[in-house]
Design an enzyme around this catalytic site. Sequence first.
Site, PDB file in Angstrom:
ATOM      1  N   SER A 178      90.132  14.104 125.752  1.00 51.57           N
ATOM      2  CA  SER A 178      89.486  12.809 125.999  1.00 51.57           C
ATOM      3  C   SER A 178      89.008  12.748 127.440  1.00 51.57           C
ATOM      4  CB  SER A 178      90.477  11.666 125.762  1.00 51.57           C
ATOM      5  OG  SER A 178      90.652  11.444 124.403  1.00 51.57           O
ATOM      6  N   HIS A 213      90.735   4.949 128.631  1.00 51.64           N
ATOM      7  CA  HIS A 213      92.083   5.031 128.060  1.00 51.64           C
ATOM      8  C   HIS A 213      92.914   6.163 128.674  1.00 51.64           C
ATOM      9  CE1 HIS A 213      90.095   7.851 125.146  1.00 51.64           C
ATOM     10  NE2 HIS A 213      91.261   8.462 125.242  1.00 51.64           N
ATOM     11  N   ASP A 262      84.722   2.247 127.082  1.00 53.95           N
ATOM     12  CA  ASP A 262      85.878   3.101 127.356  1.00 53.95           C
ATOM     13  C   ASP A 262      85.547   4.173 128.395  1.00 53.95           C
ATOM     14  OD1 ASP A 262      88.530   4.028 127.071  1.00 53.95           O
ATOM     15  OD2 ASP A 262      87.921   5.495 125.570  1.00 53.95           O
TER      16      ASP A 262
END
Length: 188
Positions: A181, A71, A101
């Site tokens: 992230s 992402h 992911d």
Amino acid sequence: RRDAVVQAIEEVMPSVVNISTETIVEVRDPLDQVFRDFFGPSWGRRSQQKQHSLGSGVLIDETGYVLTNLHVVRRANRITVTLADGRVFQAKQVAVTFKTDVALLRLVCESGESFKAIKFAPDDDLLLGETVLALGNPFGLGGSVSRGILSSKARRPAIEDQSLDVNDWLQTDAAINPGNSGGPLANL
């Protein structure tokens, strides 16, 4: 003061990178369809806008491979990676998995250039409740660290009464700071 946590951070942080992306998105005026219906299919005001996003990643190989979350780089037209030492490289996506992911990037660099890669721990050497660190380089501001414990070694979240076909997710209570992230989760 230089306890095991500080030593782990000093060991891992040089491998943590900042990732910034640029995505070109085509934008249409909401009235386009009305004008096309009236004036014909050649009518339309299309423009392009650049969207930017930031995240983190970790160097996993001395030759310039970076692991991050999908992402962070999904749909990016341009990926820029800034290393802990300030060097800046463009990167290309090598492989992605939507299910987990995860994205693997490769730095665009001179042949023979070497990078400080993270050292992976054996995947069977995890202790429930041990201290873990979530590291990142959010917004290009430098290293960010949060501390927690390994809460579960076999988490299997269900989505809408369907079982997830990825086994044994690690769960931690370490906060993931905005922009972290894609950064590594490290034990001591």
